[in-house]
Design an enzyme around this catalytic site. Structure first.
Site, PDB file in Angstrom:
ATOM      1  N   HIS A  84     -19.053  27.146   0.061  1.00 31.17           N
ATOM      2  CA  HIS A  84     -19.941  27.246   1.227  1.00 31.17           C
ATOM      3  C   HIS A  84     -21.366  27.573   0.768  1.00 31.17           C
ATOM      4  CE1 HIS A  84     -16.144  28.588   3.549  1.00 31.17           C
ATOM      5  NE2 HIS A  84     -16.501  27.450   4.097  1.00 31.17           N
ATOM      6  N   LYS A 100      -7.636  28.174  14.521  1.00 28.03           N
ATOM      7  CA  LYS A 100      -7.155  28.713  13.247  1.00 28.03           C
ATOM      8  C   LYS A 100      -6.660  30.137  13.449  1.00 28.03           C
ATOM      9  CE  LYS A 100      -9.867  25.903  10.072  1.00 28.03           C
ATOM     10  NZ  LYS A 100     -10.842  25.884   8.951  1.00 28.03           N
ATOM     11  N   ARG A 127     -15.941  17.666   0.617  1.00 32.35           N
ATOM     12  CA  ARG A 127     -15.330  17.917  -0.680  1.00 32.35           C
ATOM     13  C   ARG A 127     -14.633  16.665  -1.161  1.00 32.35           C
ATOM     14  NH1 ARG A 127     -12.721  23.222   1.804  1.00 32.35           N
ATOM     15  NH2 ARG A 127     -12.885  21.799   3.558  1.00 32.35           N
ATOM     16  N   SER A 169     -11.348  28.077   1.785  1.00 28.40           N
ATOM     17  CA  SER A 169     -11.050  29.468   2.158  1.00 28.40           C
ATOM     18  C   SER A 169      -9.539  29.696   2.116  1.00 28.40           C
ATOM     19  CB  SER A 169     -11.555  29.759   3.568  1.00 28.40           C
ATOM     20  OG  SER A 169     -12.944  29.585   3.645  1.00 28.40           O
TER      21      SER A 169
HETATM   22  P1  ADP Z   1     -14.343  24.538   9.434  1.00 30.49           P
HETATM   23  O1  ADP Z   1     -13.176  25.237  10.034  1.00 30.49           O
HETATM   24  O2  ADP Z   1     -15.456  24.289  10.403  1.00 30.49           O
HETATM   25  O3  ADP Z   1     -14.028  23.342   8.580  1.00 30.49           O
HETATM   26  P2  ADP Z   1     -14.871  25.989   6.998  1.00 30.49           P
HETATM   27  O4  ADP Z   1     -15.375  27.387   6.892  1.00 30.49           O
HETATM   28  O5  ADP Z   1     -13.527  25.697   6.438  1.00 30.49           O
HETATM   29  O6  ADP Z   1     -14.982  25.649   8.521  1.00 30.49           O
HETATM   30  O7  ADP Z   1     -15.923  24.982   6.364  1.00 30.49           O
HETATM   31  C1  ADP Z   1     -17.236  24.939   6.816  1.00 30.49           C
HETATM   32  C2  ADP Z   1     -17.977  23.823   6.143  1.00 30.49           C
HETATM   33  O8  ADP Z   1     -18.082  24.073   4.756  1.00 30.49           O
HETATM   34  C3  ADP Z   1     -17.294  22.461   6.269  1.00 30.49           C
HETATM   35  O9  ADP Z   1     -18.280  21.468   6.348  1.00 30.49           O
HETATM   36  C4  ADP Z   1     -16.540  22.350   4.979  1.00 30.49           C
HETATM   37  O10 ADP Z   1     -16.327  20.998   4.630  1.00 30.49           O
HETATM   38  C5  ADP Z   1     -17.515  22.997   4.042  1.00 30.49           C
HETATM   39  N1  ADP Z   1     -16.863  23.529   2.855  1.00 30.49           N
HETATM   40  C6  ADP Z   1     -15.835  24.383   2.795  1.00 30.49           C
HETATM   41  N2  ADP Z   1     -15.487  24.625   1.511  1.00 30.49           N
HETATM   42  C7  ADP Z   1     -16.338  23.891   0.761  1.00 30.49           C
HETATM   43  C8  ADP Z   1     -16.492  23.660  -0.634  1.00 30.49           C
HETATM   44  N3  ADP Z   1     -15.689  24.206  -1.516  1.00 30.49           N
HETATM   45  N4  ADP Z   1     -17.470  22.836  -1.028  1.00 30.49           N
HETATM   46  C9  ADP Z   1     -18.261  22.238  -0.132  1.00 30.49           C
HETATM   47  N5  ADP Z   1     -18.180  22.378   1.183  1.00 30.49           N
HETATM   48  C10 ADP Z   1     -17.223  23.189   1.629  1.00 30.49           C
END
Ligand code: ADP
Length: 169
Positions: free
Chosen positions: A18, A42, A94, A132
């Site tokens: 992130h 979630k 990703r 996460s």
């Molecule tokens: P959501 O539930 O909205 O997908 P997340 O917290 O899982 O929320 O992810 C938020 C954003 O960050 C999304 O666009 C996700 O693709 C991106 N993201 C999460 N992990 C990574 C990572 N390792 N590298 C790049 N982007 C990421």
């Protein structure tokens, strides 16, 4: 066109992947607002208020991210963006597996507000398989997650899990 971008997510918890995306966004936009979503779909480790507080603390600990705001969002993201005078929403991509969900969301957001553009950014390859969920899984099974999240996150996860009595050390 404003110079403000929103980086939304659940951030349960915020990972270095992130942070990678937030740093890239900051290089391009004058103002970046990280929007922590309630995300009722979630079953999070941290509740909404804890996620907002944790994301704020991690971002405040990174000099490179000075000036980035963190806010909790209830309701539609496009409404929040409009309220903040932002017309760009940035998401991380990703692997191919992210694509279908992101495409669906992009089309829905466009339908809701055609004035807002979605921009997709790729992290460093080393973060391409980081989520996460996988951090929580590894952590809950006693693995080392130091390379993937801030030490603030590790401390907060420890407090959370030990307080709940899930793990005993
Ligand atoms: P959501 O539930 O909205 O997908 P997340 O917290 O899982 O929320 O992810 C938020 C954003 O960050 C999304 O666009 C996700 O693709 C991106 N993201 C999460 N992990 C990574 C990572 N390792 N590298 C790049 N982007 C990421």
């Amino acid at each position: 066109m404003s110079d403000i971008a929103i980086v939304p997510g659940t951030f349960d918890p915020i990972t270095n992947g992130h942070m990678d995306i937030i740093k890239r966004a900051k290089k391009i936009f004058g103002k970046v607002i990280v929007a922590v979503a309630i995300n009722s779909g979630k079953n999070p480790m941290f509740n909404f208020h804890e996620r907002v507080a944790l994301t704020k603390d991690v971002i405040a600990s990174e000099e490179e991210l000075a000036g980035v705001d963190v806010e909790g969002v209830q309701g539609l993201l496009v409404d929040f963006a409009r309220k903040k005078d932002a017309n760009v929403i940035i998401r991380g991509l990703r692997a191919v597996s992210d694509f279908e969900y992101e495409l669906q969301m992009a089309f829905m957001n466009r339908r809701l507000d055609s004035g807002i553009e979605m921009i997709y950014m790729m992290p460093y390859i080393k973060y391409s398989f980081l989520s996460s969920s996988i951090v929580k899984d590894v952590f809950l099974n006693g693995g080392n997650v130091e390379q993937f999240v801030s030490e603030i996150v590790i401390k907060r996860m420890r407090e959370k899990i030990f307080n709940k009595g899930v793990l005993v050390k």
